[in-house]
Design a protein around this motif. Structure first.
Motif, PDB file in Angstrom:
ATOM      1  N   THR A 133      50.397   5.357 -35.148  1.00  0.00           N
ATOM      2  CA  THR A 133      49.899   6.739 -33.632  1.00  0.00           C
ATOM      3  C   THR A 133      48.491   6.379 -34.602  1.00  0.00           C
ATOM      4  OG1 THR A 133      50.133   8.775 -35.507  1.00  0.00           O
ATOM      5  CG2 THR A 133      51.216   7.777 -33.296  1.00  0.00           C
ATOM      6  N   ASN A 134      48.366   5.865 -35.035  1.00  0.00           N
ATOM      7  CA  ASN A 134      46.455   6.140 -35.212  1.00  0.00           C
ATOM      8  C   ASN A 134      45.179   5.141 -34.395  1.00  0.00           C
ATOM      9  OD1 ASN A 134      46.990   7.515 -37.550  1.00  0.00           O
ATOM     10  ND2 ASN A 134      46.694   6.446 -39.475  1.00  0.00           N
ATOM     11  N   PHE A 135      47.196   4.278 -33.713  1.00  0.00           N
ATOM     12  CA  PHE A 135      45.995   3.584 -32.561  1.00  0.00           C
ATOM     13  C   PHE A 135      46.468   3.620 -31.530  1.00  0.00           C
ATOM     14  CE2 PHE A 135      44.780  -0.426 -31.993  1.00  0.00           C
ATOM     15  CZ  PHE A 135      42.995  -1.020 -31.167  1.00  0.00           C
ATOM     16  N   MET A 136      46.321   4.504 -30.734  1.00  0.00           N
ATOM     17  CA  MET A 136      46.501   4.769 -29.380  1.00  0.00           C
ATOM     18  C   MET A 136      46.282   4.248 -27.770  1.00  0.00           C
ATOM     19  SD  MET A 136      48.951   7.552 -29.876  1.00  0.00           S
ATOM     20  CE  MET A 136      50.701   7.753 -29.012  1.00  0.00           C
ATOM     21  N   MET A 137      47.771   4.164 -27.308  1.00  0.00           N
ATOM     22  CA  MET A 137      47.223   3.368 -25.594  1.00  0.00           C
ATOM     23  C   MET A 137      46.358   4.246 -24.671  1.00  0.00           C
ATOM     24  SD  MET A 137      48.642   0.523 -23.703  1.00  0.00           S
ATOM     25  CE  MET A 137      50.515   0.946 -23.208  1.00  0.00           C
ATOM     26  N   PHE A 138      45.604   4.570 -24.190  1.00  0.00           N
ATOM     27  CA  PHE A 138      45.633   5.847 -23.437  1.00  0.00           C
ATOM     28  C   PHE A 138      45.248   5.244 -22.037  1.00  0.00           C
ATOM     29  CE2 PHE A 138      40.951   4.539 -24.130  1.00  0.00           C
ATOM     30  CZ  PHE A 138      40.504   4.959 -23.022  1.00  0.00           C
ATOM     31  N   LEU A 139      45.318   4.091 -21.523  1.00  0.00           N
ATOM     32  CA  LEU A 139      45.143   3.456 -20.143  1.00  0.00           C
ATOM     33  C   LEU A 139      45.464   2.059 -20.533  1.00  0.00           C
ATOM     34  CD1 LEU A 139      41.848   3.491 -17.729  1.00  0.00           C
ATOM     35  CD2 LEU A 139      43.163   1.662 -17.688  1.00  0.00           C
ATOM     36  N   ASP A 140      46.801   1.785 -19.051  1.00  0.00           N
ATOM     37  CA  ASP A 140      47.499   0.639 -18.449  1.00  0.00           C
ATOM     38  C   ASP A 140      47.521   0.482 -17.800  1.00  0.00           C
ATOM     39  OD1 ASP A 140      49.232  -0.889 -19.177  1.00  0.00           O
ATOM     40  OD2 ASP A 140      50.980  -0.048 -20.128  1.00  0.00           O
ATOM     41  N   SER A 141      47.229  -0.689 -17.354  1.00  0.00           N
ATOM     42  CA  SER A 141      46.742  -1.257 -15.809  1.00  0.00           C
ATOM     43  C   SER A 141      48.190  -2.432 -15.394  1.00  0.00           C
ATOM     44  CB  SER A 141      45.830  -2.597 -15.435  1.00  0.00           C
ATOM     45  OG  SER A 141      46.416  -3.579 -16.250  1.00  0.00           O
ATOM     46  N   ARG A 142      49.517  -2.293 -16.534  1.00  0.00           N
ATOM     47  CA  ARG A 142      50.821  -2.781 -15.567  1.00  0.00           C
ATOM     48  C   ARG A 142      51.202  -2.132 -15.362  1.00  0.00           C
ATOM     49  NH1 ARG A 142      52.969  -4.746 -21.460  1.00  0.00           N
ATOM     50  NH2 ARG A 142      51.625  -2.091 -21.768  1.00  0.00           N
ATOM     51  N   TYR A 143      51.798  -1.992 -13.980  1.00  0.00           N
ATOM     52  CA  TYR A 143      53.431  -1.756 -14.257  1.00  0.00           C
ATOM     53  C   TYR A 143      54.367  -2.023 -14.504  1.00  0.00           C
ATOM     54  CZ  TYR A 143      50.397  -2.340  -9.466  1.00  0.00           C
ATOM     55  OH  TYR A 143      49.799  -1.276  -9.064  1.00  0.00           O
ATOM     56  N   SER A 144      54.711  -2.496 -15.327  1.00  0.00           N
ATOM     57  CA  SER A 144      55.699  -2.987 -16.092  1.00  0.00           C
ATOM     58  C   SER A 144      55.369  -2.619 -17.958  1.00  0.00           C
ATOM     59  CB  SER A 144      56.890  -3.561 -16.048  1.00  0.00           C
ATOM     60  OG  SER A 144      58.118  -4.229 -16.706  1.00  0.00           O
ATOM     61  N   ARG A 145      55.760  -1.792 -18.657  1.00  0.00           N
ATOM     62  CA  ARG A 145      55.728  -2.254 -20.032  1.00  0.00           C
ATOM     63  C   ARG A 145      56.324  -3.435 -20.655  1.00  0.00           C
ATOM     64  NH1 ARG A 145      56.459   4.338 -22.003  1.00  0.00           N
ATOM     65  NH2 ARG A 145      53.963   4.920 -21.571  1.00  0.00           N
ATOM     66  N   LEU A 146      57.162  -4.016 -19.928  1.00  0.00           N
ATOM     67  CA  LEU A 146      57.403  -5.337 -20.513  1.00  0.00           C
ATOM     68  C   LEU A 146      56.742  -6.604 -20.022  1.00  0.00           C
ATOM     69  CD1 LEU A 146      61.344  -4.569 -19.719  1.00  0.00           C
ATOM     70  CD2 LEU A 146      59.951  -4.242 -21.472  1.00  0.00           C
TER      71      LEU A 146
ATOM     72  N   ASN B  13      43.176   7.409 -33.455  1.00  0.00           N
ATOM     73  CA  ASN B  13      43.110   8.704 -34.261  1.00  0.00           C
ATOM     74  C   ASN B  13      42.898   8.964 -35.287  1.00  0.00           C
ATOM     75  OD1 ASN B  13      43.751   9.912 -31.299  1.00  0.00           O
ATOM     76  ND2 ASN B  13      45.792   8.371 -31.636  1.00  0.00           N
ATOM     77  N   HIS B  14      42.511   7.478 -35.990  1.00  0.00           N
ATOM     78  CA  HIS B  14      42.289   8.556 -37.457  1.00  0.00           C
ATOM     79  C   HIS B  14      41.274   8.202 -38.247  1.00  0.00           C
ATOM     80  CE1 HIS B  14      42.565   4.097 -37.864  1.00  0.00           C
ATOM     81  NE2 HIS B  14      42.038   4.225 -38.876  1.00  0.00           N
ATOM     82  N   ILE B  15      40.518   7.426 -37.617  1.00  0.00           N
ATOM     83  CA  ILE B  15      39.053   8.032 -36.757  1.00  0.00           C
ATOM     84  C   ILE B  15      38.268   8.119 -35.769  1.00  0.00           C
ATOM     85  CG2 ILE B  15      36.702   6.874 -37.655  1.00  0.00           C
ATOM     86  CD1 ILE B  15      38.372   4.844 -40.069  1.00  0.00           C
ATOM     87  N   GLN B  16      38.382   9.149 -35.509  1.00  0.00           N
ATOM     88  CA  GLN B  16      37.426   9.995 -33.605  1.00  0.00           C
ATOM     89  C   GLN B  16      35.916   9.471 -33.640  1.00  0.00           C
ATOM     90  OE1 GLN B  16      39.498  13.677 -33.538  1.00  0.00           O
ATOM     91  NE2 GLN B  16      40.904  12.844 -32.942  1.00  0.00           N
ATOM     92  N   ASP B  17      35.502   7.634 -34.180  1.00  0.00           N
ATOM     93  CA  ASP B  17      34.816   6.965 -33.675  1.00  0.00           C
ATOM     94  C   ASP B  17      34.138   7.069 -32.023  1.00  0.00           C
ATOM     95  OD1 ASP B  17      35.906   5.027 -32.933  1.00  0.00           O
ATOM     96  OD2 ASP B  17      35.258   3.486 -35.054  1.00  0.00           O
ATOM     97  N   LYS B  18      35.437   7.311 -30.833  1.00  0.00           N
ATOM     98  CA  LYS B  18      35.163   6.718 -29.742  1.00  0.00           C
ATOM     99  C   LYS B  18      35.034   5.560 -29.551  1.00  0.00           C
ATOM    100  CE  LYS B  18      33.288  11.706 -29.563  1.00  0.00           C
ATOM    101  NZ  LYS B  18      33.874  12.373 -29.570  1.00  0.00           N
ATOM    102  N   VAL B  19      35.183   4.538 -30.362  1.00  0.00           N
ATOM    103  CA  VAL B  19      35.251   3.192 -29.772  1.00  0.00           C
ATOM    104  C   VAL B  19      36.479   3.059 -28.839  1.00  0.00           C
ATOM    105  CG1 VAL B  19      35.326   0.904 -30.827  1.00  0.00           C
ATOM    106  CG2 VAL B  19      33.900   2.878 -31.690  1.00  0.00           C
ATOM    107  N   VAL B  20      36.474   2.754 -27.321  1.00  0.00           N
ATOM    108  CA  VAL B  20      37.808   1.944 -27.297  1.00  0.00           C
ATOM    109  C   VAL B  20      38.149   0.309 -26.852  1.00  0.00           C
ATOM    110  CG1 VAL B  20      38.342   1.929 -24.685  1.00  0.00           C
ATOM    111  CG2 VAL B  20      36.902   4.253 -25.386  1.00  0.00           C
ATOM    112  N   TYR B  21      38.972   0.140 -27.085  1.00  0.00           N
ATOM    113  CA  TYR B  21      39.228  -1.472 -27.400  1.00  0.00           C
ATOM    114  C   TYR B  21      40.134  -1.668 -26.244  1.00  0.00           C
ATOM    115  CZ  TYR B  21      37.894  -0.427 -32.053  1.00  0.00           C
ATOM    116  OH  TYR B  21      37.930   0.701 -33.332  1.00  0.00           O
TER     117      TYR B  21
END
Length: 280
Positions: free
Chosen positions: A202-215, A226-234
């Motif tokens: 959970t230190n690295f989490m997805m907040f946006l997903d453009s897919r219709y299926s997670r598979l 989340n462990h270093i809240q530096d606001k960088v988006v990957y």
């Protein structure tokens, strides 16, 4: 195809509530007196201008589309139609022929009501314009593709609770965990949880997903630390973890992406022009 307002009207399991006055007293009491029910009444009372004030300020293109969309309404669903008990409620709006679900937390737990810790503290991992736009007066959005939906949210910035997904879960669903999780540990120092038997990444989490299926591997996903809240988006495109990139202008990229979704534009939105190389 996106579901529409008419789809709900044609299904007898649903009722449409257009104002607080249509709700029974026991329904209102349930919303305002329990921590288990989302506060959907406050936005109905205060209106779209209040609900979308901050997204219009910080994500102008997508905010204006939402503000100019249809009226807010509450979708009431009788769970007995699927063999369960009780009635569920969802705050919704139709925008360009697509239903949008606006995620709310219980009364007092929405971020703009007071500062709270735990799951909600993850909104601080986001760049300020994204945090203020999508995680203050509501907790993310959903553009459902089915009339009956559960915790699966898609396309728009996801609710923190029940929406954000850890990197190991993302890779596990794609059968890429063994191949790429060690690489993620190298690329994002400190991402590994202290107790692998008890915790996910959970230190690295997805907040946006453009897919219709997670598979599905094809699609764009956005992560934050989340462990270093530096606001960088990957940014990971088509599950290509070794070539993960960074959003150079997350405010512009996410606003234009959400505009693309809300206007139902043809084709796939291209994040790459808004990214730069991963430098570690």
């Amino acid at each position: 195809m996106p579901i529409t307002y008419e789809d709900i009207l044609s299904d007898k399991a649903f009722d449409i509530i257009k104002s607080e006055n249509q709700m029974h007293r026991d329904e209102l009491n349930g919303i305002f007196n329990t921590k288990r029910v989302a506060d959907i009444v406050t936005p109905m009372k205060k209106g779209k201008e209040w609900l979308y004030e901050r997204i219009v300020q910080h994500q102008e293109r997508s905010g204006r589309i939402l503000l100019n969309g249809g009226d807010l309404f509450i979708r009431s669903f009788d769970r007995s139609s699927v063999g369960s008990n009780g009635i569920s409620y969802e705050l919704m709006q139709e925008v360009n022929g697509r239903l949008i679900s606006i995620e709310r937390d219980p009364i007092g737990d929405n971020v703009d009501q007071h500062n709270i810790d735990g799951y909600y503290g993850r909104h601080l991992s986001l760049p300020d314009p994204i945090r203020l736009a999508y995680y203050q007066r509501f907790d993310g959005l959903n553009a459902p593709e089915e009339i009956i939906w559960g915790i699966r949210r898609i396309l728009l910035p996801l609710p923190i609770v029940g929406g954000w997904s850890s990197i190991d879960n993302y890779l596990k669903r794609l059968r890429l965990k063994k191949k790429y999780l060690p690489l993620i540990e190298e690329m994002i120092p400190g991402v590994r949880p202290k107790d692998l038997s008890m915790e996910s990444y959970t230190n690295f989490m997805m907040f946006l997903d453009s897919r219709y299926s997670r598979l599905e591997r094809k699609g764009d996903v956005l992560f934050v630390k989340n462990h270093i809240q530096d606001k960088v988006v990957y940014h990971i495109k088509d599950a290509d973890v070794p070539n993960m990139r960074i959003l150079a202008d997350p405010k512009e990229a996410i606003d234009r992406y959400c505009e693309h979704v809300l206007l139902r534009k043809e084709g796939r939105f291209d994040f790459l022009p808004y990214t730069t190389e991963f430098t570690g």
